[in-house]
Write a protein that holds these residues in place. Sequence first.
Motif, PDB file in Angstrom:
ATOM      1  N   ALA A  26       0.825  -1.205   0.000  1.00 39.41           N
ATOM      2  CA  ALA A  26       0.000   0.000   0.000  1.00 39.41           C
ATOM      3  C   ALA A  26       0.860   1.256   0.000  1.00 39.41           C
ATOM      4  O   ALA A  26       0.482   2.288  -0.584  1.00 39.41           O
ATOM      5  CB  ALA A  26      -0.927  -0.012   1.211  1.00 39.41           C
ATOM      6  N   ALA A  27       2.026   1.177   0.644  1.00 37.06           N
ATOM      7  CA  ALA A  27       2.916   2.338   0.727  1.00 37.06           C
ATOM      8  C   ALA A  27       3.804   2.490  -0.504  1.00 37.06           C
ATOM      9  O   ALA A  27       4.355   3.571  -0.737  1.00 37.06           O
ATOM     10  CB  ALA A  27       3.792   2.230   1.976  1.00 37.06           C
ATOM     11  N   LYS A  28       3.929   1.431  -1.282  1.00 32.76           N
ATOM     12  CA  LYS A  28       4.858   1.448  -2.417  1.00 32.76           C
ATOM     13  C   LYS A  28       4.471   2.482  -3.472  1.00 32.76           C
ATOM     14  O   LYS A  28       5.310   3.228  -3.977  1.00 32.76           O
ATOM     15  CB  LYS A  28       4.929   0.055  -3.055  1.00 32.76           C
ATOM     16  N   ARG A  29       3.235   2.495  -3.846  1.00 33.51           N
ATOM     17  CA  ARG A  29       2.719   3.420  -4.852  1.00 33.51           C
ATOM     18  C   ARG A  29       3.604   3.395  -6.102  1.00 33.51           C
ATOM     19  O   ARG A  29       3.776   2.363  -6.714  1.00 33.51           O
ATOM     20  CB  ARG A  29       2.600   4.821  -4.263  1.00 33.51           C
ATOM     21  N   ALA A  30       4.177   4.542  -6.463  1.00 31.31           N
ATOM     22  CA  ALA A  30       4.966   4.606  -7.698  1.00 31.31           C
ATOM     23  C   ALA A  30       6.456   4.363  -7.477  1.00 31.31           C
ATOM     24  O   ALA A  30       7.247   4.409  -8.419  1.00 31.31           O
ATOM     25  CB  ALA A  30       4.774   5.968  -8.364  1.00 31.31           C
ATOM     26  N   THR A  31       6.844   4.087  -6.239  1.00 30.81           N
ATOM     27  CA  THR A  31       8.260   3.844  -5.954  1.00 30.81           C
ATOM     28  C   THR A  31       8.684   2.521  -6.573  1.00 30.81           C
ATOM     29  O   THR A  31       8.017   1.500  -6.402  1.00 30.81           O
ATOM     30  CB  THR A  31       8.508   3.802  -4.439  1.00 30.81           C
ATOM     31  N   THR A 146       7.686   2.679   3.759  1.00 29.25           N
ATOM     32  CA  THR A 146       6.674   3.138   4.710  1.00 29.25           C
ATOM     33  C   THR A 146       7.112   4.348   5.530  1.00 29.25           C
ATOM     34  O   THR A 146       6.269   4.980   6.176  1.00 29.25           O
ATOM     35  CB  THR A 146       6.302   2.005   5.687  1.00 29.25           C
TER      36      THR A 146
END
Length: 313
Positions: A26-31, A146
């Motif tokens: 959920a924290a990864k997003r576009a990373t 995160t």
Amino acid sequence: MLEEVERWLARRSWSVADRPMERILAAKRATTVSVVLPALNEETTVGDIVTVIRRELMSESVPLVDELVVVDSGSTDRTAEVAAAAGARVVARDAVLPRIPAVPGKGEVLWRSLMATDGDVVCFVDADLRDFSADFVTGIVGPLLTDPEVHLVKAMYDRPLDGVPGQGGRVTELMARPLLNLHWPQLAGFVQPLGGEYAARRSLLERLPFPVGYGVELGLLVDALHTVGLDALAQVDVGVRKHRNQDGHALGRMAATIYRTAQLRLSRGHLVRPWLTQFERGERGFEPRTYAVDTEERPPMAGIAEYARRRVA
């Protein structure tokens, strides 16, 4: 132990279980995340590591790792073939930045891997691990995804030797830990300062010099401390690390290289002779063998023209 380190241990030391996969994704997003395996003659283990990462961290349901690269450091066995068959992209060390002649050494491979990968987060994993668990990747990548204040994460683990718990990591206990406690006491809280499993933001790694040999882990840790500060560093317990153990002579050479790396950071003035003599029993008794201690370092990747052009493109 410094009070600052005690506070850091409470604030920046975690277990892999502290961050469930759902939270990490959920924290990864576009990373983007790149995993790099530096490899030299690791045909017996590299395939299993690649297989686990692809199966557990690169699926549609768990798209944590975007890029998995094995950088082959001139293997004479089937390392490259096995890694490619398991699903890794294999890059030859000498094919990266060919303008700059390569030298032997683990740090050389890690430095060049920055040019061979694209991820915002770069995760290094040694290619000689046995009974590999995906926790080694999720554990050290999780805090970077995160917590925006964290810039480098080291794995910590038990290191058995010949089946005896806690007896591995001999160079750590006899060389690295005393050096860090005496000269960089802020880093005294790291359980495995020389461990080969760590992840960092590319924005940090590209600003750091890379010792070309076995001193790379200590060098990066010390330089990261001075670049981003202790609170930007962290460690995560990922369990047990099993790998091929080196003999005493190899450990002696590693220790000398690590001492030399520390010495360069303590003083840029007078340096001791960068050679190490060891003894092996031969037909005429103990015979000396003298080895050069790695002294070369690669400059921060951000200053390399080819890398700068690629980043602009």
